[in-house]
Design an enzyme around this catalytic site. Structure first.
Site, PDB file in Angstrom:
ATOM      1  N   GLU A  86       0.839  -1.204   0.000  1.00 27.51           N
ATOM      2  CA  GLU A  86       0.000   0.000   0.000  1.00 27.51           C
ATOM      3  C   GLU A  86       0.871   1.251   0.000  1.00 27.51           C
ATOM      4  OE1 GLU A  86      -3.110   0.020  -0.398  1.00 27.51           O
ATOM      5  OE2 GLU A  86      -3.713  -2.057   0.025  1.00 27.51           O
ATOM      6  N   ARG A  96     -17.538  -0.435   6.602  1.00 26.67           N
ATOM      7  CA  ARG A  96     -18.694  -0.931   5.823  1.00 26.67           C
ATOM      8  C   ARG A  96     -19.440  -2.006   6.611  1.00 26.67           C
ATOM      9  NH1 ARG A  96     -18.926  -5.301   2.821  1.00 26.67           N
ATOM     10  NH2 ARG A  96     -16.674  -5.605   2.833  1.00 26.67           N
ATOM     11  N   CYS A 149      -7.595  -2.347   8.514  1.00 20.74           N
ATOM     12  CA  CYS A 149      -6.237  -2.377   7.943  1.00 20.74           C
ATOM     13  C   CYS A 149      -5.698  -0.970   7.766  1.00 20.74           C
ATOM     14  CB  CYS A 149      -6.226  -3.122   6.609  1.00 20.74           C
ATOM     15  SG  CYS A 149      -6.360  -4.910   6.814  1.00 20.74           S
ATOM     16  N   HIS A 174      -1.466  -5.673   1.569  1.00 14.95           N
ATOM     17  CA  HIS A 174      -2.662  -6.511   1.493  1.00 14.95           C
ATOM     18  C   HIS A 174      -2.342  -7.757   0.661  1.00 14.95           C
ATOM     19  CE1 HIS A 174      -5.742  -3.377   2.802  1.00 14.95           C
ATOM     20  NE2 HIS A 174      -6.156  -4.486   3.390  1.00 14.95           N
TER      21      HIS A 174
HETATM   22  N1  PCA Z   1      -8.344  -7.089   6.318  1.00 11.84           N
HETATM   23  C1  PCA Z   1      -9.238  -6.019   6.727  1.00 11.84           C
HETATM   24  C2  PCA Z   1      -9.086  -5.920   8.217  1.00 11.84           C
HETATM   25  C3  PCA Z   1      -8.365  -7.149   8.641  1.00 11.84           C
HETATM   26  C4  PCA Z   1      -7.870  -7.756   7.404  1.00 11.84           C
HETATM   27  O1  PCA Z   1      -7.132  -8.739   7.325  1.00 11.84           O
HETATM   28  C5  PCA Z   1      -8.999  -4.723   5.985  1.00 11.84           C
HETATM   29  O2  PCA Z   1      -8.532  -4.748   4.830  1.00 11.84           O
HETATM   30  O3  PCA Z   1      -9.267  -3.651   6.531  1.00 11.84           O
END
Ligand code: PCA
Length: 222
Positions: A86, A96, A149, A174
């Site tokens: 990111e 959401r 996240c 991610h």
């Molecule tokens: N993904 C979520 C929160 C925890 C995770 O593993 C997110 O992208 O916010």
């Protein structure tokens, strides 16, 4: 006389499962690397709750304890087909769905009065290049969303920016579903666990080695 090398701690975090999932690929991958050594560095894996506020408390405690030089937080992005470092954390919580403690903040800042955004201080382009060179699908992402996240990522970068941890580099990546998760959703992309674990090894070694990110295309039109 040989001088003992200073211990160099790397902190990797993964999330607990959320939203009806039994597992979270981020923790499944991160926990495989607990204790892994590369050069002078030792990786420490920590599980983070998928809860606004509590996630940051866990991160802060781990950073106080380990005093890591590098922090890479990992999270699940179901539906994405690639590992996605990111680029930017934004100062907003806008959930959401409720988190694991039924909290659902809407349009509130992560840190009131703090800057709108922080950039990752990981070499995100170099990480994408090294992952692709190793046969792992990867792209830069320009949004970590507005759920837990991004909340954790923002809190990490805010802490680093406040110079509470001078010289620390940090960021967020991610990752896609594991195949056993994707099997429940027709057409959903996934990557196998061994590829994710290897990709995190490459991420750590690249982040430790590359001080100035490479300059190459990785942007998006929209
Ligand atoms: N993904 C979520 C929160 C925890 C995770 O593993 C997110 O992208 O916010």
């Amino acid at each position: 006389m040989a001088v003992a090398a200073k211990p160099l701690n790397v902190l990797l975090t993964g999330f607990e499962p959320f939203e009806q999932e039994a597992i979270n690929p981020s923790w499944e991958a991160v926990r495989m690397l607990d204790g892994w050594k590369t050069g002078p560095a030792t990786v420490h894996a920590r599980l983070v709750p998928c809860v606004f506020g509590d996630a940051l408390d866990t991160l802060n405690r781990a950073m106080d304890e380990l005093k890591p030089r590098l922090v890479v937080c990992i999270g699940q992005a179901g539906g994405r087909a690639e590992l996605t470092p990111e680029r930017v954390a934004i100062n907003i919580d806008d959930a959401r769905v409720p988190d694991n403690h039924h909290r659902q903040p809407i349009d509130v800042p992560v840190v009131p009065g703090a800057p709108a955004a922080y950039f990752s201080t990981l070499p995100i382009k170099a990480i994408v290049r090294e992952l692709r060179a190793a046969g792992v699908p990867a792209s830069v992402s320009n949004s970590a969303g507005t759920f837990v996240c991004n909340h954790l990522f923002y809190g990490l970068m805010h802490r680093i920016a406040l110079h509470a941890d001078a010289g620390v580099r940090g960021g967020f990546i991610h990752i896609p579903y594991l195949p056993e998760q994707a099997a429940r959703f027709a057409g959903a992309p996934s990557l196998p666990l061994d590829m994710l674990v290897n990709a995190l090894r490459i991420t750590v070694t690249t982040a430790l080695a590359v001080k100035h990110d490479v300059r190459e295309t990785g942007g998006q039109l929209h």
